[in-house]
Design a protein around this motif. Structure first.
Motif, PDB file in Angstrom:
ATOM      1  N   LEU A 130       1.164  -1.452   0.202  1.00  0.00           N
ATOM      2  CA  LEU A 130      -0.029  -0.129   0.419  1.00  0.00           C
ATOM      3  C   LEU A 130       0.680   0.991   0.086  1.00  0.00           C
ATOM      4  CD1 LEU A 130      -2.537  -0.670   2.936  1.00  0.00           C
ATOM      5  CD2 LEU A 130      -2.977  -1.234  -0.445  1.00  0.00           C
ATOM      6  N   ALA A 131       0.783   2.729  -1.324  1.00  0.00           N
ATOM      7  CA  ALA A 131       1.190   3.734  -0.947  1.00  0.00           C
ATOM      8  C   ALA A 131       0.156   4.235  -0.063  1.00  0.00           C
ATOM      9  CB  ALA A 131       1.768   4.332  -2.116  1.00  0.00           C
ATOM     10  N   PHE A 132       0.905   5.606   0.467  1.00  0.00           N
ATOM     11  CA  PHE A 132       0.528   6.154   1.596  1.00  0.00           C
ATOM     12  C   PHE A 132       0.808   7.429   1.006  1.00  0.00           C
ATOM     13  CE2 PHE A 132      -0.538   2.905   3.986  1.00  0.00           C
ATOM     14  CZ  PHE A 132      -1.841   2.615   4.181  1.00  0.00           C
ATOM     15  N   VAL A 133       0.456   8.497   0.768  1.00  0.00           N
ATOM     16  CA  VAL A 133       0.322   9.929   0.872  1.00  0.00           C
ATOM     17  C   VAL A 133      -0.212  10.808   1.803  1.00  0.00           C
ATOM     18  CG1 VAL A 133       0.805  12.546  -0.507  1.00  0.00           C
ATOM     19  CG2 VAL A 133       1.446  10.277  -1.534  1.00  0.00           C
ATOM     20  N   GLY A 134       0.537  11.939   2.958  1.00  0.00           N
ATOM     21  CA  GLY A 134      -0.355  13.060   4.109  1.00  0.00           C
ATOM     22  C   GLY A 134      -0.528  11.770   4.966  1.00  0.00           C
ATOM     23  N   GLY A 135      -1.036  10.166   4.920  1.00  0.00           N
ATOM     24  CA  GLY A 135      -1.434   9.775   5.655  1.00  0.00           C
ATOM     25  C   GLY A 135      -2.346   9.124   4.704  1.00  0.00           C
ATOM     26  N   GLU A 136      -2.972   9.558   3.654  1.00  0.00           N
ATOM     27  CA  GLU A 136      -4.034   9.500   3.219  1.00  0.00           C
ATOM     28  C   GLU A 136      -3.104   7.491   1.961  1.00  0.00           C
ATOM     29  OE1 GLU A 136      -7.167  10.092   3.050  1.00  0.00           O
ATOM     30  OE2 GLU A 136      -6.835  10.811   5.451  1.00  0.00           O
ATOM     31  N   VAL A 137      -4.400   6.458   1.621  1.00  0.00           N
ATOM     32  CA  VAL A 137      -3.961   6.037   1.589  1.00  0.00           C
ATOM     33  C   VAL A 137      -3.727   6.089  -0.519  1.00  0.00           C
ATOM     34  CG1 VAL A 137      -6.625   4.083   1.165  1.00  0.00           C
ATOM     35  CG2 VAL A 137      -4.452   2.871   0.607  1.00  0.00           C
ATOM     36  N   ALA A 138      -3.199   5.725  -1.075  1.00  0.00           N
ATOM     37  CA  ALA A 138      -2.912   6.502  -2.359  1.00  0.00           C
ATOM     38  C   ALA A 138      -3.423   5.647  -3.668  1.00  0.00           C
ATOM     39  CB  ALA A 138      -1.959   6.971  -2.430  1.00  0.00           C
ATOM     40  N   GLY A 139      -2.963   4.364  -3.489  1.00  0.00           N
ATOM     41  CA  GLY A 139      -2.900   3.629  -4.289  1.00  0.00           C
ATOM     42  C   GLY A 139      -1.864   2.024  -3.602  1.00  0.00           C
ATOM     43  N   LEU A 140      -1.956   0.901  -4.268  1.00  0.00           N
ATOM     44  CA  LEU A 140      -1.424  -0.501  -4.075  1.00  0.00           C
ATOM     45  C   LEU A 140      -1.008  -1.116  -5.360  1.00  0.00           C
ATOM     46  CD1 LEU A 140      -4.283  -3.242  -5.413  1.00  0.00           C
ATOM     47  CD2 LEU A 140      -5.446  -2.479  -4.076  1.00  0.00           C
ATOM     48  N   ALA A 141      -0.048  -2.361  -4.788  1.00  0.00           N
ATOM     49  CA  ALA A 141      -0.130  -3.315  -6.219  1.00  0.00           C
ATOM     50  C   ALA A 141      -0.278  -4.216  -5.248  1.00  0.00           C
ATOM     51  CB  ALA A 141       1.321  -3.058  -5.451  1.00  0.00           C
ATOM     52  N   ASP A 199      -2.320  -5.989 -10.004  1.00  0.00           N
ATOM     53  CA  ASP A 199      -2.623  -5.052 -10.430  1.00  0.00           C
ATOM     54  C   ASP A 199      -1.513  -3.656  -9.862  1.00  0.00           C
ATOM     55  OD1 ASP A 199      -5.515  -5.519 -11.315  1.00  0.00           O
ATOM     56  OD2 ASP A 199      -5.811  -6.963  -9.208  1.00  0.00           O
ATOM     57  N   LEU A 200      -1.663  -2.628 -10.407  1.00  0.00           N
ATOM     58  CA  LEU A 200      -0.939  -1.983 -10.027  1.00  0.00           C
ATOM     59  C   LEU A 200      -2.115  -0.459 -10.020  1.00  0.00           C
ATOM     60  CD1 LEU A 200       1.177  -0.088  -8.823  1.00  0.00           C
ATOM     61  CD2 LEU A 200       1.509   0.380 -10.737  1.00  0.00           C
ATOM     62  N   PHE A 201      -2.447  -0.160  -9.122  1.00  0.00           N
ATOM     63  CA  PHE A 201      -4.045   1.404  -9.288  1.00  0.00           C
ATOM     64  C   PHE A 201      -3.298   2.197  -8.223  1.00  0.00           C
ATOM     65  CE2 PHE A 201      -7.335   2.895  -7.575  1.00  0.00           C
ATOM     66  CZ  PHE A 201      -8.086   3.058  -8.685  1.00  0.00           C
ATOM     67  N   VAL A 202      -3.535   3.631  -8.672  1.00  0.00           N
ATOM     68  CA  VAL A 202      -3.460   4.623  -8.272  1.00  0.00           C
ATOM     69  C   VAL A 202      -5.006   5.413  -7.971  1.00  0.00           C
ATOM     70  CG1 VAL A 202      -2.065   6.901  -7.835  1.00  0.00           C
ATOM     71  CG2 VAL A 202      -1.191   4.455  -8.598  1.00  0.00           C
ATOM     72  N   ARG A 203      -5.503   5.475  -6.148  1.00  0.00           N
ATOM     73  CA  ARG A 203      -6.468   6.452  -7.274  1.00  0.00           C
ATOM     74  C   ARG A 203      -6.551   7.716  -7.260  1.00  0.00           C
ATOM     75  NH1 ARG A 203      -7.930   6.969  -1.158  1.00  0.00           N
ATOM     76  NH2 ARG A 203     -10.430   7.892  -1.717  1.00  0.00           N
ATOM     77  N   ASP A 204      -6.991   8.493  -8.101  1.00  0.00           N
ATOM     78  CA  ASP A 204      -7.648   9.199  -8.667  1.00  0.00           C
ATOM     79  C   ASP A 204      -7.346  10.543  -8.088  1.00  0.00           C
ATOM     80  OD1 ASP A 204      -9.261   8.137 -11.349  1.00  0.00           O
ATOM     81  OD2 ASP A 204     -11.208   8.742 -10.293  1.00  0.00           O
ATOM     82  N   SER A 205      -6.969  10.570  -6.928  1.00  0.00           N
ATOM     83  CA  SER A 205      -6.865  11.965  -6.360  1.00  0.00           C
ATOM     84  C   SER A 205      -5.723  11.874  -6.175  1.00  0.00           C
ATOM     85  CB  SER A 205      -7.422  12.078  -4.290  1.00  0.00           C
ATOM     86  OG  SER A 205      -6.983  11.426  -3.805  1.00  0.00           O
ATOM     87  N   ALA A 206      -4.852  10.984  -6.555  1.00  0.00           N
ATOM     88  CA  ALA A 206      -3.092  10.703  -6.093  1.00  0.00           C
ATOM     89  C   ALA A 206      -2.545  10.639  -7.948  1.00  0.00           C
ATOM     90  CB  ALA A 206      -2.605   9.383  -5.090  1.00  0.00           C
ATOM     91  N   ARG A 207      -2.991  10.812  -8.479  1.00  0.00           N
ATOM     92  CA  ARG A 207      -2.058  10.212  -9.256  1.00  0.00           C
ATOM     93  C   ARG A 207      -1.139  11.350  -9.684  1.00  0.00           C
ATOM     94  NH1 ARG A 207      -4.270   6.137 -12.886  1.00  0.00           N
ATOM     95  NH2 ARG A 207      -6.150   5.343 -12.023  1.00  0.00           N
ATOM     96  N   ASP A 208      -0.124  11.329 -10.576  1.00  0.00           N
ATOM     97  CA  ASP A 208       0.510  12.352 -10.581  1.00  0.00           C
ATOM     98  C   ASP A 208       1.804  12.889 -10.052  1.00  0.00           C
ATOM     99  OD1 ASP A 208       0.037  12.142 -13.973  1.00  0.00           O
ATOM    100  OD2 ASP A 208      -1.490  13.357 -13.615  1.00  0.00           O
ATOM    101  N   LYS A 209       1.492  12.065  -8.791  1.00  0.00           N
ATOM    102  CA  LYS A 209       2.152  12.526  -7.546  1.00  0.00           C
ATOM    103  C   LYS A 209       3.941  11.112  -7.456  1.00  0.00           C
ATOM    104  CE  LYS A 209      -1.852  14.518  -5.664  1.00  0.00           C
ATOM    105  NZ  LYS A 209      -2.799  14.592  -3.939  1.00  0.00           N
ATOM    106  N   GLY A 210       3.909  10.542  -7.589  1.00  0.00           N
ATOM    107  CA  GLY A 210       4.612   9.892  -7.732  1.00  0.00           C
ATOM    108  C   GLY A 210       4.194   8.521  -7.281  1.00  0.00           C
ATOM    109  N   VAL A 211       3.019   8.296  -7.328  1.00  0.00           N
ATOM    110  CA  VAL A 211       2.657   6.588  -6.244  1.00  0.00           C
ATOM    111  C   VAL A 211       3.042   5.765  -7.158  1.00  0.00           C
ATOM    112  CG1 VAL A 211       0.324   6.258  -5.116  1.00  0.00           C
ATOM    113  CG2 VAL A 211       0.721   8.254  -5.332  1.00  0.00           C
ATOM    114  N   GLY A 212       2.774   5.179  -8.146  1.00  0.00           N
ATOM    115  CA  GLY A 212       3.090   4.701  -8.875  1.00  0.00           C
ATOM    116  C   GLY A 212       4.299   4.023  -9.495  1.00  0.00           C
ATOM    117  N   ARG A 213       5.532   4.906  -9.522  1.00  0.00           N
ATOM    118  CA  ARG A 213       7.018   4.623  -9.409  1.00  0.00           C
ATOM    119  C   ARG A 213       7.325   4.582  -8.450  1.00  0.00           C
ATOM    120  NH1 ARG A 213      11.369   3.347  -9.349  1.00  0.00           N
ATOM    121  NH2 ARG A 213      12.950   4.312 -10.117  1.00  0.00           N
ATOM    122  N   ALA A 214       6.783   4.880  -6.982  1.00  0.00           N
ATOM    123  CA  ALA A 214       7.034   3.886  -5.424  1.00  0.00           C
ATOM    124  C   ALA A 214       6.570   2.976  -5.311  1.00  0.00           C
ATOM    125  CB  ALA A 214       6.604   4.890  -4.815  1.00  0.00           C
TER     126      ALA A 214
END
Length: 165
Positions: free
Chosen positions: A61-72, A91-106
């Motif tokens: 799970l990826a988190f940005v600012g304490g909010e869940v942002a995506g999953l692998a 599956d690699l998925f990033v929530r719409d609110s977290a797109r273009d913030k480097g979440v997928g790459r992270a």
């Protein structure tokens, strides 16, 4: 990346069931599936995470600012041919609110680091042929298109049929 923020990635534990459910519900909506009931998704996530072996984790799970942002969602397999395990990225998925913030790459960087540290030789994955954004993303990471295999699926009806024979 337009609005890159610090991304924290970790393997999910049972305490992350609600966060995992949040991403699973967003994923269903994104892929135009029937909406998932969050309570049911959380109960299922809790069960999945409780059944996992720490030696073979399945959800990062990826988190940005304490909010869940995506999953692998991954599985580790033992192919045997080259005596190196492989990771299958389901599956690699990033929530719409977290797109273009480097979440997928992270997320992919986290998985790659895990593979290197555990002697896992590669990550295999699939992407829909219509998902140009995903294909460009994986191309930028250095993924090679591997036309030697055909992706097949045994759906539930086939599983039931085969299990009875």
């Amino acid at each position: 990346m337009a609005d890159e923020a610090a991304v924290d990635v970790r393997w999910a534990t049972t305490q992350d069931a609600e966060a995992l459910a949040t991403v699973l519900c967003a994923m269903a909506t994104h892929y135009r599936q029937a909406p998932l009931d969050h309570s049911r998704a959380a109960a299922t996530a809790r069960q999945w995470l409780g059944d996992e072996s720490p030696a073979y984790p399945h959800f990062a799970l990826a988190f940005v600012g304490g909010e869940v942002a995506g999953l692998a969602s991954v599985a580790i397999a033992h192919p045997g041919i080259d005596l190196e395990r492989l990771m299958f990225l389901k599956d690699l998925f990033v929530r719409d609110s977290a797109r273009d913030k480097g979440v997928g790459r992270a997320l992919v960087g986290f998985l790659a680091g895990y593979c290197v540290s555990k002697g896992i030789g590669r990550i295999d994955l699939t992407a829909e042929d219509w998902n140009e954004g995903a294909l460009r993303f994986y191309d930028r990471l250095g993924a090679e298109r591997h036309g030697q295999k055909v992706f097949l699926r045994l759906p539930k009806a086939a599983l039931n049929r085969v299990a009875r024979t």
